[in-house]
Scaffold this active site. Structure first.
Site, PDB file in Angstrom:
ATOM      1  N   SER A   1       0.825  -1.203   0.000  1.00 46.62           N
ATOM      2  CA  SER A   1       0.000   0.000   0.000  1.00 46.62           C
ATOM      3  C   SER A   1       0.865   1.261   0.000  1.00 46.62           C
ATOM      4  O   SER A   1       1.728   1.420  -0.860  1.00 46.62           O
ATOM      5  CB  SER A   1      -0.961  -0.056   1.197  1.00 46.62           C
ATOM      6  OG  SER A   1      -2.015   0.866   1.064  1.00 46.62           O
TER       7      SER A   1
ATOM      8  N   ASP B   1      -8.743  -5.326  -5.695  1.00 43.73           N
ATOM      9  CA  ASP B   1      -8.332  -4.348  -4.684  1.00 43.73           C
ATOM     10  C   ASP B   1      -9.319  -3.182  -4.689  1.00 43.73           C
ATOM     11  O   ASP B   1      -9.505  -2.512  -5.695  1.00 43.73           O
ATOM     12  CB  ASP B   1      -6.920  -3.860  -5.013  1.00 43.73           C
ATOM     13  CG  ASP B   1      -6.328  -2.933  -3.974  1.00 43.73           C
ATOM     14  OD1 ASP B   1      -7.043  -2.533  -3.042  1.00 43.73           O
ATOM     15  OD2 ASP B   1      -5.129  -2.612  -4.105  1.00 43.73           O
TER      16      ASP B   1
ATOM     17  N   HIS C   1      -6.791  -6.280  -1.476  1.00 41.59           N
ATOM     18  CA  HIS C   1      -5.679  -5.373  -1.172  1.00 41.59           C
ATOM     19  C   HIS C   1      -4.665  -5.992  -0.225  1.00 41.59           C
ATOM     20  O   HIS C   1      -3.457  -5.878  -0.434  1.00 41.59           O
ATOM     21  CB  HIS C   1      -6.244  -4.087  -0.545  1.00 41.59           C
ATOM     22  CG  HIS C   1      -5.210  -3.031  -0.291  1.00 41.59           C
ATOM     23  ND1 HIS C   1      -4.589  -2.330  -1.313  1.00 41.59           N
ATOM     24  CD2 HIS C   1      -4.691  -2.541   0.872  1.00 41.59           C
ATOM     25  CE1 HIS C   1      -3.731  -1.468  -0.786  1.00 41.59           C
ATOM     26  NE2 HIS C   1      -3.770  -1.574   0.533  1.00 41.59           N
TER      27      HIS C   1
END
Length: 420
Positions: free
Chosen positions: A235, A328, A362
């Site tokens: 991320s 995601d 994600h």
């Protein structure tokens, strides 16, 4: 007599176990349940229905689940399909050194979903230990200079390949991936960069000299060999890792899990230069059907700022492994990775690998971790939707973990040439 066997009973969390039942009546249908209590007393549960064969046996390596939390042949399905009793809880191991997660496996009669799960009759049960650290791995608290984190060293004299491990927008220190990497032979520095001890309580800028300090710290360690180090990041951490790969010659292997390829939100600062970010496009924020926030739309790039904030990744000295979850909901990671690889190709670069997983969300974690579909973030008023489909996400985690280790070994361990 009915017997439930699980081997091994104690193992690392990234290792599979073999679950087998004997002594049932031919073609009997039973329920297998798994339960786990985390360090904050949150409960996680899963279950699946199986039919015994003609000799009264069930073997999860070969037999298909008829229903429950998954369907099909999935030997580790009871683990990666665990779901929190309370919505929006992420399973995280904080104390990786001193205790395992304990997973109870129960064999029960066939249950109706209309009944009370607590009244089901357990035929037999076993408790498994799922560790995040192998015997002999050491953890060293790092509070040297500006650095804050934890260094995990494998068992043995070394030297070992060195890796910096970064997470994203939740702040704090996450150690579970580093402890597992050390268990697999890598010296891994779980590095905090905000929201931990005396680090800034809010993220306002990315000072790359802090991460340069971390790189040099690893390379100075007598148990870590050079000349380069790796970075694994998720991320917002992946954005930082990409910037490190561009600016720091020490970084020779970079693993980017569902992250942006431009500078977003906060400027990057390095040796007196400020690299301005693209403002988040908040007008493209969306909400799921269950009311969870989806951030992936805010990474839309608008105007001249977009090209100015794209990281010049063609200048990187090392190699990239892009890992993408195509479902995601937090970052438009597929679009971001495709943009990066197209840019590298345009500049004649072949120093990259892209792993793109249909149905993965994600939070791609080490194997057999439960899918976290949504969870709370201390900086956001509503839980975040991370995305992912349970079976596809589990497959992505299992495959990518093997590829991560292969990639790091290939690009960090010096080739030994024969002198003969």
């Amino acid at each position: 007599m009915v017997q439930l066997t699980v081997t091994p009973l104690s193992a690392l969390v990234d290792e599979p176990v073999h679950i087998r039942i004997t002594g049932l009546t031919p073609f009997q249908i039973v329920t297998l349940q798994a339960s786990l209590k985390d360090e904050k007393e949150n409960m996680f549960y899963s279950h699946a229905y199986y039919r015994a064969n003609k000799v009264g046996e069930v073997d999860l390596e070969h037999d298909s689940a008829l229903g429950g939390d998954y369907v099909g042949v999935h030997p580790m399905g009871l683990f990666w399909s665990l779901k929190p009793e309370k919505l929006s809880i992420r399973l995280l191991k904080r104390d990786v050194m001193n205790s395992p997660f304990q997973v109870q496996i129960k064999l029960c009669d066939l249950m109706s979903p209309l009944g009370n799960q607590a009244t089901s009759i357990s035929k037999v049960s076993l408790t498994l230990e799922r560790w995040y650290v192998a015997p002999g791995v050491t953890r060293i608290q790092v509070e040297e200079g500006h650095l804050r984190g934890a260094l995990f060293l494998p068992s043995g004299e070394g030297p070992f390949p060195g890796v910096i491990d970064l997470f994203g927008g939740s702040g704090g220190l996450f150690e579970h991936r580093s402890s597992l990497l050390a268990s697999r032979g890598f010296a891994s520095l779980a590095l905090a960069y905000w929201g931990y001890k005396d680090l800034p309580s809010q993220l306002q800028k990315i000072d790359l000299e802090y991460f340069e300090e971390a790189s040099n710290f690893l390379l100075r360690h007598p148990k870590i060999f050079g000349p380069g180090i790796g970075v694994i990041a998720t991320s917002k951490g992946a954005e930082i890792a990409l910037s490190m790969a561009v600016h720091l010659k020490q970084v020779t292997a970079t693993i980017l899990i569902n992250g942006p390829t431009s500078i977003y939100g906060f400027p990057h600062i390095y040796r007196g230069h400020t690299y301005q970010p693209i403002p988040y496009s908040i007008q493209f924020l969306s909400t799921s059907a269950l009311g969870f926030i989806e951030f992936h739309g805010i990474y839309k790039e608008i105007g001249v700022e977009a090209s100015q904030s794209f990281l010049p990744i063609e200048k990187a000295h090392g190699h990239f492994l892009f890992i993408v979850g195509e479902d995601d909901k937090n970052t438009n990671s597929k679009e971001q990775a495709n943009k990066a690889t197209e840019w590298l190709k345009r500049h004649g670069k072949n120093n990259w690998t892209l792993l793109s997983y249909s149905g993965a969300g994600h939070l791609i974690e080490p194997p057999y971790s439960p899918l976290c579909w949504a969870s709370k973030n201390p900086n956001v008023y509503t839980p975040l939707h991370w995305g992912g489909e349970v079976i596809a996400h589990a497959a992505a985690q299992e495959h990518s973990w093997k590829e991560i280790q292969k990639f790091l070994r290939k690009h960090l361990i010096p080739m030994v040439t024969s002198q003969l």
